[in-house]
Motif scaffolding. Structure first.
Motif, PDB file in Angstrom:
ATOM      1  N   HIS A 126       0.838  -1.207   0.000  1.00  0.00           N
ATOM      2  CA  HIS A 126       0.000   0.000   0.000  1.00  0.00           C
ATOM      3  C   HIS A 126       0.873   1.258   0.000  1.00  0.00           C
ATOM      4  CE1 HIS A 126      -3.764   2.175   1.103  1.00  0.00           C
ATOM      5  NE2 HIS A 126      -2.889   3.038   1.590  1.00  0.00           N
ATOM      6  N   GLU A 127       1.865   1.281   0.877  1.00  0.00           N
ATOM      7  CA  GLU A 127       2.720   2.469   0.969  1.00  0.00           C
ATOM      8  C   GLU A 127       3.611   2.611  -0.261  1.00  0.00           C
ATOM      9  OE1 GLU A 127       1.806   4.609   3.027  1.00  0.00           O
ATOM     10  OE2 GLU A 127       0.575   3.239   4.199  1.00  0.00           O
ATOM     11  N   LEU A 128       4.099   1.510  -0.803  1.00  0.00           N
ATOM     12  CA  LEU A 128       4.895   1.582  -2.031  1.00  0.00           C
ATOM     13  C   LEU A 128       4.054   2.098  -3.203  1.00  0.00           C
ATOM     14  CD1 LEU A 128       6.967  -1.728  -1.894  1.00  0.00           C
ATOM     15  CD2 LEU A 128       7.889   0.611  -1.847  1.00  0.00           C
ATOM     16  N   ALA A 129       2.806   1.682  -3.267  1.00  0.00           N
ATOM     17  CA  ALA A 129       1.935   2.124  -4.360  1.00  0.00           C
ATOM     18  C   ALA A 129       1.779   3.644  -4.361  1.00  0.00           C
ATOM     19  CB  ALA A 129       0.571   1.442  -4.259  1.00  0.00           C
ATOM     20  N   HIS A 130       1.878   4.250  -3.193  1.00  0.00           N
ATOM     21  CA  HIS A 130       1.784   5.715  -3.122  1.00  0.00           C
ATOM     22  C   HIS A 130       2.972   6.397  -3.799  1.00  0.00           C
ATOM     23  CE1 HIS A 130      -1.883   6.457  -0.978  1.00  0.00           C
ATOM     24  NE2 HIS A 130      -1.558   5.638  -0.004  1.00  0.00           N
ATOM     25  N   PHE A 131       4.064   5.690  -4.026  1.00  0.00           N
ATOM     26  CA  PHE A 131       5.193   6.282  -4.747  1.00  0.00           C
ATOM     27  C   PHE A 131       4.810   6.555  -6.198  1.00  0.00           C
ATOM     28  CE2 PHE A 131       9.102   4.834  -2.083  1.00  0.00           C
ATOM     29  CZ  PHE A 131       8.509   5.339  -0.949  1.00  0.00           C
ATOM     30  N   LYS A 132       3.870   5.788  -6.738  1.00  0.00           N
ATOM     31  CA  LYS A 132       3.399   5.963  -8.117  1.00  0.00           C
ATOM     32  C   LYS A 132       2.081   6.719  -8.178  1.00  0.00           C
ATOM     33  CE  LYS A 132       5.912   3.405 -11.094  1.00  0.00           C
ATOM     34  NZ  LYS A 132       6.449   3.894 -12.326  1.00  0.00           N
ATOM     35  N   GLN A 148       0.154  -7.417  -5.069  1.00  0.00           N
ATOM     36  CA  GLN A 148      -0.298  -8.454  -4.147  1.00  0.00           C
ATOM     37  C   GLN A 148      -1.693  -8.911  -4.562  1.00  0.00           C
ATOM     38  OE1 GLN A 148      -0.684  -7.528   0.052  1.00  0.00           O
ATOM     39  NE2 GLN A 148      -0.129  -9.628   0.521  1.00  0.00           N
ATOM     40  N   PRO A 149      -1.750  -9.971  -5.384  1.00  0.00           N
ATOM     41  CA  PRO A 149      -3.061 -10.494  -5.774  1.00  0.00           C
ATOM     42  C   PRO A 149      -3.893 -10.825  -4.534  1.00  0.00           C
ATOM     43  CG  PRO A 149      -1.329 -11.477  -7.104  1.00  0.00           C
ATOM     44  CD  PRO A 149      -0.645 -10.695  -6.014  1.00  0.00           C
ATOM     45  N   GLY A 150      -5.165 -10.487  -4.604  1.00  0.00           N
ATOM     46  CA  GLY A 150      -6.040 -10.683  -3.452  1.00  0.00           C
ATOM     47  C   GLY A 150      -5.970  -9.536  -2.464  1.00  0.00           C
ATOM     48  N   TYR A 151      -5.421  -8.409  -2.898  1.00  0.00           N
ATOM     49  CA  TYR A 151      -5.225  -7.256  -2.024  1.00  0.00           C
ATOM     50  C   TYR A 151      -6.513  -6.850  -1.303  1.00  0.00           C
ATOM     51  CZ  TYR A 151      -4.344  -2.514  -0.470  1.00  0.00           C
ATOM     52  OH  TYR A 151      -4.248  -1.375   0.312  1.00  0.00           O
ATOM     53  N   HIS A 152      -7.623  -6.788  -2.025  1.00  0.00           N
ATOM     54  CA  HIS A 152      -8.870  -6.310  -1.422  1.00  0.00           C
ATOM     55  C   HIS A 152      -9.351  -7.239  -0.308  1.00  0.00           C
ATOM     56  CE1 HIS A 152      -9.218  -3.015  -4.205  1.00  0.00           C
ATOM     57  NE2 HIS A 152      -9.015  -3.851  -5.203  1.00  0.00           N
ATOM     58  N   PHE A 156      -9.699  -6.319   3.744  1.00  0.00           N
ATOM     59  CA  PHE A 156     -10.881  -6.632   4.542  1.00  0.00           C
ATOM     60  C   PHE A 156     -10.500  -7.472   5.759  1.00  0.00           C
ATOM     61  CE2 PHE A 156     -14.513  -9.465   5.476  1.00  0.00           C
ATOM     62  CZ  PHE A 156     -15.446  -8.500   5.842  1.00  0.00           C
ATOM     63  N   ASP A 157      -9.699  -8.515   5.534  1.00  0.00           N
ATOM     64  CA  ASP A 157      -9.288  -9.376   6.640  1.00  0.00           C
ATOM     65  C   ASP A 157      -8.404  -8.631   7.640  1.00  0.00           C
ATOM     66  OD1 ASP A 157     -10.770 -11.520   5.730  1.00  0.00           O
ATOM     67  OD2 ASP A 157      -9.056 -12.560   4.824  1.00  0.00           O
ATOM     68  N   LEU A 158      -7.618  -7.700   7.157  1.00  0.00           N
ATOM     69  CA  LEU A 158      -6.822  -6.877   8.074  1.00  0.00           C
ATOM     70  C   LEU A 158      -7.737  -6.081   8.995  1.00  0.00           C
ATOM     71  CD1 LEU A 158      -4.086  -5.690   9.025  1.00  0.00           C
ATOM     72  CD2 LEU A 158      -4.425  -3.923   7.310  1.00  0.00           C
ATOM     73  N   ARG A 159      -8.811  -5.576   8.452  1.00  0.00           N
ATOM     74  CA  ARG A 159      -9.774  -4.828   9.269  1.00  0.00           C
ATOM     75  C   ARG A 159     -10.456  -5.751  10.284  1.00  0.00           C
ATOM     76  NH1 ARG A 159     -10.925   0.248   7.331  1.00  0.00           N
ATOM     77  NH2 ARG A 159      -9.797   0.794   5.451  1.00  0.00           N
ATOM     78  N   ILE A 160     -10.678  -7.004   9.905  1.00  0.00           N
ATOM     79  CA  ILE A 160     -11.197  -7.984  10.862  1.00  0.00           C
ATOM     80  C   ILE A 160     -10.154  -8.237  11.955  1.00  0.00           C
ATOM     81  CG2 ILE A 160     -11.886 -10.402  11.161  1.00  0.00           C
ATOM     82  CD1 ILE A 160     -13.197 -10.238   8.408  1.00  0.00           C
ATOM     83  N   TYR A 161      -8.893  -8.349  11.552  1.00  0.00           N
ATOM     84  CA  TYR A 161      -7.798  -8.545  12.512  1.00  0.00           C
ATOM     85  C   TYR A 161      -7.737  -7.375  13.499  1.00  0.00           C
ATOM     86  CZ  TYR A 161      -2.964  -8.569  14.222  1.00  0.00           C
ATOM     87  OH  TYR A 161      -1.836  -8.511  15.010  1.00  0.00           O
ATOM     88  N   LEU A 162      -7.890  -6.160  13.009  1.00  0.00           N
ATOM     89  CA  LEU A 162      -7.856  -5.000  13.893  1.00  0.00           C
ATOM     90  C   LEU A 162      -9.036  -5.009  14.861  1.00  0.00           C
ATOM     91  CD1 LEU A 162      -6.750  -2.284  11.317  1.00  0.00           C
ATOM     92  CD2 LEU A 162      -5.335  -3.395  13.077  1.00  0.00           C
TER      93      LEU A 162
END
Length: 172
Positions: A126-132, A148-152, A156-162
């Motif tokens: 995510h942060e690297l993508a901001h370079f472009k 990263q295929p499956g990024y979305h 979502f799962d990261l938000r569940i983890y949080l």
């Protein structure tokens, strides 16, 4: 919570109500830990800023060769959810000997030292993508998905983890 007021899920508010209801059901059935453990059983081994820098640099070399160089990558204890930042990308500009020098930095919230490798990669991607792409637009998310295929699904799962993490610290 009353039967008419669903439990608020602060990290999932932008998602459809049906997905939120599914997460609420996992919580009410005490299955959120199992869900995360089944999908993300491992923890990454990147524990130092030096290792994180090497990791981010390898991803940049693989996917963003023409992007600006990364000068610094580190875990930041000051980044947390109260600042609504899991990672930051910054450009620091300084005048050195009459020339303007800019340095690119990525900071990753220290809470990701104990996360699944997929979550760490998602944040770094995510942060690297901001370079472009500076904005969270279609091109930005296409680049994230490319790196990263499956990024979305991971986001979502990261938000569940949080959500799960908040529940652990609240002592539920």
């Amino acid at each position: 919570m009353t039967a008419t007021t669903p439990m608020p899920l602060k990290y999932l508010q932008a998602y459809p109500e049906g997905l939120q209801d599914h997460v609420r059901q996992l919580i009410s059935q005490d299955r959120l830990t199992d869900y995360l453990q089944q999908r993300y059983p491992d923890r990454h081994e990147i524990q130092s800023d030096k290792a994180l820098y090497a990791y981010a640099l390898a991803l940049k070399q693989e996917y963003l060769r023409n992007a600006p160089n990364i000068d610094k990558v580190l875990f930041d204890n000051r980044l947390d959810l109260t600042h609504r930042a899991l990672g930051l990308h910054t450009t620091v500009s300084r005048v050195q000997g009459g020339k303007l020098k800019s340095k690119k930095e990525i900071r990753v919230a220290a809470l990701f030292k104990d996360a699944a490798p997929q979550f760490l990669k998602m944040i770094v991607v995510h942060e690297l993508a901001h370079f472009k792409e500076s904005d969270h637009n279609k091109a930005f998310y296409q680049l994230c998905e490319h790196m990263q295929p499956g990024y979305h699904q991971l986001e979502f799962d990261l938000r569940i983890y949080l959500t799960w993490r908040d529940m652990q610290t609240a002592g539920r």
